[in-house]
Enzyme design. Structure first.
Site, PDB file in Angstrom:
ATOM      1  CG  ASN A   1       0.643  16.157   4.054  1.00 18.40           C
ATOM      2  OD1 ASN A   1      -0.261  15.539   4.601  1.00 18.40           O
ATOM      3  ND2 ASN A   1       1.754  16.502   4.677  1.00 18.40           N
TER       4      ASN A   1
ATOM      5  CB  SER B   1     -52.737  19.752   6.151  1.00 20.62           C
ATOM      6  OG  SER B   1     -53.095  19.726   7.518  1.00 20.62           O
TER       7      SER B   1
ATOM      8  N   PRO C   1       0.807  -1.223   0.000  1.00 18.22           N
ATOM      9  CG  PRO C   1      -0.219  -1.176   2.093  1.00 18.22           C
ATOM     10  CD  PRO C   1       0.481  -2.089   1.147  1.00 18.22           C
TER      11      PRO C   1
ATOM     12  CB  SER D   1       2.620  13.125   0.994  1.00 20.23           C
ATOM     13  OG  SER D   1       2.098  13.577   2.220  1.00 20.23           O
TER      14      SER D   1
ATOM     15  CE  LYS E   1     -52.306  24.769   4.900  1.00 18.55           C
ATOM     16  NZ  LYS E   1     -50.912  24.667   4.445  1.00 18.55           N
TER      17      LYS E   1
ATOM     18  CB  THR F   1     -40.429  47.647  -4.867  1.00 17.44           C
ATOM     19  OG1 THR F   1     -41.373  48.720  -4.774  1.00 17.44           O
ATOM     20  CG2 THR F   1     -40.054  47.453  -6.334  1.00 17.44           C
ATOM     21  CG  HIS F   2     -39.855  48.447  -0.182  1.00 16.31           C
ATOM     22  ND1 HIS F   2     -38.823  48.594   0.716  1.00 16.31           N
ATOM     23  CD2 HIS F   2     -39.550  49.243  -1.248  1.00 16.31           C
ATOM     24  CE1 HIS F   2     -37.932  49.449   0.230  1.00 16.31           C
ATOM     25  NE2 HIS F   2     -38.342  49.845  -0.964  1.00 16.31           N
TER      26      HIS F   2
ATOM     27  CD  GLU G   1     -43.236  24.502   2.135  1.00 18.18           C
ATOM     28  OE1 GLU G   1     -44.163  25.254   2.481  1.00 18.18           O
ATOM     29  OE2 GLU G   1     -43.246  23.268   2.338  1.00 18.18           O
TER      30      GLU G   1
END
Length: 462
Positions: A137, A314, A126, A135, A320, A183-184, A327
């Site tokens: 690393n 639901s 191995p 390595s 529903k 907007t807002h 979601e």
């Protein structure tokens, strides 16, 4: 382990028991024993990319005359089985392990060595053979880049392209549908639904461009840097040959890092990619929430569109139906944003010559790619492609929108326009009717100036 069949394996620390049928050896087993933290192993995309790296390293060492042909071929054949999706259950090491990912690198070395020994019908070591010139690393940072680059090219970008195409096609069918802009969250000037969807599409296209801009840095590999970046125990041409072999195998333009020291010491490119993924997640969150608002109701909300009904909404309220896909996509976006925060912290863990949060960085980046890819296809196919428009609701809201008076500003001025709007709102009357009483404009002029479809084109109307 006493109640299961085991065998004895040895490493530099001594002997220990390993499950009889396990493909791994002593170092992997020590990691399994030491890291019982999350029960979550490294992603399959990472493991298969790691096998690609081992395949390329064996080929490079053979070409350089450092590894015998029979062992090199056996290592490559063993690695190929993992690339093909076999033996993924032979990688049991927890994500939360040694920060360099040494345990996962040795896991791969041990599994491939065992498979290759059977193929070659002689011992394949191995460390000495599979890990020759390497390595942990440089192997693990290389694998982060390879796995992420391939996942972006093969999974993420096609999924985002699909979403952009679905948005473009849907927008084309809605070009004549005009709605009240907001907007807002308050009534604003009209927009066409095609313009609204076109904005979503541009978000996705821009997100793709951001991700693609990171790819040139993502395809630069740490391989050849070995322990600290100096390349100790590796042939000077080893890293370049590994990159070439990987590029030939994957058709992805991998090349050696400009600085192996930088490639080992930091994960700046992974942090960059994670940040771009976060931007795409934010875009998906925006699109998902717009769809939820537009679909809200059906009676007490905006009721502008109806998303496809996919399941009962639901356990207590019959009939529903909820916007389940938006979601789910919003939750994906939240997870990706959280992943990015963890990757950011991980990127700061580059201490001197090595980053020591590599497995976590790899796992979070790859999970974000997978989640966004799946979410993009879901919102395209199960929400956007199939929603219907409630045109009566849109038309009714447009007719009552006092903000349409904005179009009269160049003609009657802001102050008189404000009076018209406030009166229309207070009395619940159309702006046109109020303006007909409070201004000198004719009905024909008001029809022209207040035409909602015309207002979506912008410009000065006089």
């Amino acid at each position: 382990m006493s109640d299961k069949a085991t065998r004895i394996e040895r490493d530099s620390m001594g002997e220990l028991e390993v499950p009889e049928t396990a493909l791994w050896g002593a170092q992997t087993q020590r990691a399994v024993n030491n890291f019982k933290i999350s029960g979550e192993t490294m992603p399959a995309a990472f493991i298969t990319a790691l096998a690609r790296v081992k395949w390329a390293c064996a080929g490079a060492n053979a070409e350089l005359g450092l590894l015998g042909s029979s062992r090199a071929v056996a290592i490559q054949q063993a690695a190929q089985t993992i690339i093909d999706g076999e033996h993924l259950d032979a990688f049991p090491v927890d994500v939360f392990q040694t920060g360099s990912g040494t345990s996962t690198n040795m896991n791969a070395n041990e599994v491939i060595a065992r498979l290759a020994s059977d193929i070659a019908d002689k011992p394949v070591h191995p460390n000495d053979d599979v890990n020759m010139g390497q390595s942990s690393n440089d192997v693990i940072p290389t694998t982060i880049h390879v796995s992420a680059a391939l996942s972006v090219r093969e999974q993420l970008l096609p999924a985002l392209e699909h979403l952009a195409t679905v948005l473009e096609e849907k927008a084309a069918t809605l070009d004549t549908v005009v709605k009240t802009g907001r907007t807002h969250l308050m009534d604003a000037m009209p927009v066409r639904l095609s313009q609204e969807l076109g904005a979503w599409r541009q978000q996705i296209v821009s997100g793709m461009a951001r991700v693609e801009a990171t790819l040139p840095r993502l395809t630069r590999l740490a391989q050849g840097g070995t322990a600290v970046g100096s390349g100790i125990n590796a042939h000077p041409r080893f890293g370049a040959k590994v990159a070439t072999l990987l590029a030939e195998q994957t058709k992805c333009p991998f090349e050696p890092a400009e600085s192996h020291f930088e490639a080992l010491a930091c994960q700046d490119t992974a942090v960059e990619l994670s940040g771009q993924l976060k931007v795409v997640a934010v875009s998906l969150m925006k699109i998902a929430n717009d769809l939820r608002w537009m679909n809200s109701g059906p009676l007490a909300g905006l009721g502008e569109i109806a998303l496809p009904a996919l399941q009962p909404g639901s356990s207590i309220m019959p009939g529903k139906v909820n916007p389940v896909i938006p979601e789910a996509v919003a939750m994906v976006a939240a997870q990706v944003i959280g992943n990015d925060a963890a990757v950011t912290v991980g990127g700061q863990a580059g201490n001197f010559q090595l980053n020591v949060m590599l497995p976590m960085v790899a796992k979070n980046v790859l999970q974000s790619i997978e989640l966004i890819s799946n979410a993009a296809r879901h919102i395209a196919d199960y929400a956007i492609a199939g929603f219907t428009v409630n045109e009566d609701n849109l038309t009714q809201a447009l007719g009552r929108n006092p903000i349409l008076v904005t179009a009269l500003n160049p003609v009657i001025g802001y102050e008189l326009g404000a009076k018209v709007a406030k009166t229309a709102y207070a009395e619940g009357r159309p702006v046109k009717d109020v303006a007909l009483e409070m201004t000198e404009l004719s009905a024909e002029e008001l029809d022209r100036l207040l035409d909602p479809a015309g207002l979506t084109e912008g410009g000065i109307r006089n």
